[in-house]
Design a protein around this motif. Structure first.
Motif, PDB file in Angstrom:
ATOM      1  N   ILE A  62      72.618  71.030  75.952  1.00 18.70           N
ATOM      2  CA  ILE A  62      71.319  70.346  75.963  1.00 18.70           C
ATOM      3  C   ILE A  62      70.302  71.153  76.766  1.00 18.70           C
ATOM      4  N   LEU A  63      70.706  71.601  77.958  1.00 25.36           N
ATOM      5  CA  LEU A  63      69.761  72.330  78.799  1.00 25.36           C
ATOM      6  C   LEU A  63      69.434  73.696  78.233  1.00 25.36           C
ATOM      7  N   ALA A  64      70.397  74.341  77.591  1.00 21.25           N
ATOM      8  CA  ALA A  64      70.126  75.634  76.963  1.00 21.25           C
ATOM      9  C   ALA A  64      69.121  75.465  75.833  1.00 21.25           C
ATOM     10  N   GLY A 100      66.231  79.395  68.228  1.00 21.12           N
ATOM     11  CA  GLY A 100      67.422  79.233  69.061  1.00 21.12           C
ATOM     12  C   GLY A 100      67.756  77.770  69.310  1.00 21.12           C
ATOM     13  N   VAL A 101      66.745  76.956  69.548  1.00 14.41           N
ATOM     14  CA  VAL A 101      66.955  75.512  69.725  1.00 14.41           C
ATOM     15  C   VAL A 101      67.627  74.932  68.489  1.00 14.41           C
ATOM     16  N   ALA A 102      67.109  75.277  67.332  1.00 14.54           N
ATOM     17  CA  ALA A 102      67.669  74.749  66.079  1.00 14.54           C
ATOM     18  C   ALA A 102      69.112  75.176  65.891  1.00 14.54           C
ATOM     19  N   VAL A 103      69.419  76.430  66.186  1.00 18.97           N
ATOM     20  CA  VAL A 103      70.795  76.919  66.036  1.00 18.97           C
ATOM     21  C   VAL A 103      71.715  76.210  67.016  1.00 18.97           C
ATOM     22  N   ILE A 104      71.312  76.098  68.269  1.00 21.57           N
ATOM     23  CA  ILE A 104      72.148  75.474  69.287  1.00 21.57           C
ATOM     24  C   ILE A 104      72.388  74.005  68.998  1.00 21.57           C
ATOM     25  N   MET A 105      71.334  73.291  68.664  1.00 23.50           N
ATOM     26  CA  MET A 105      71.436  71.837  68.555  1.00 23.50           C
ATOM     27  C   MET A 105      71.858  71.324  67.187  1.00 23.50           C
ATOM     28  N   TYR A 106      71.427  71.964  66.131  1.00 23.47           N
ATOM     29  CA  TYR A 106      71.534  71.326  64.835  1.00 23.47           C
ATOM     30  C   TYR A 106      72.435  72.065  63.832  1.00 23.47           C
TER      31      TYR A 106
END
Length: 111
Positions: A62-64, A100-106
């Motif tokens: 989440i924090l990343a 990067g957010v999209a790759v990490i989270m979704y």
């Protein structure tokens, strides 16, 4: 939790953290006083609370991911509130962070 809800939580977290940091900055660097600093501390605490509402149970993930939201959000805040004009490198970096957010989270995960 649908992606839209998660994105809303990231947006609220960004407003609380960036706004809180800006209030502290204004209180200290712009000599607006302890009331501004205190309001900033409260907003930063709200950021911490909002971040816990994300559906994923992994703090680090989440924090990343939020880090990317913070980068893009900080540039947007600077544009709206302080008249900052990002250059193409700022915008490219922010776009990369959001990818990067999209790759990490979704990204689909097993299990």
């Amino acid at each position: 939790m649908p992606v839209a809800t998660s994105l809303l939580l990231f947006t609220l977290a960004a407003l609380a953290e960036i706004g809180g940091a800006w209030l502290v900055w204004q209180g200290v660097r712009e000599d607006r006083g302890l009331l501004w600093v205190g309001a900033g501390v409260v907003a930063l605490g709200l950021y911490g609370l909002v971040a816990t509402l994300q559906p994923d149970a992994n703090f680090g993930r989440i924090l990343a991911a939020y880090g990317g939201v913070f980068v893009a959000g900080s540039l947007a805040w600077g544009m709206v509130v302080d008249g900052f004009r990002p250059d193409r490198f700022d915008l490219t970096g922010a776009a990369l962070c959001l990818v990067g957010v999209a790759v990490i989270m979704y990204s689909p995960r097993a299990g």
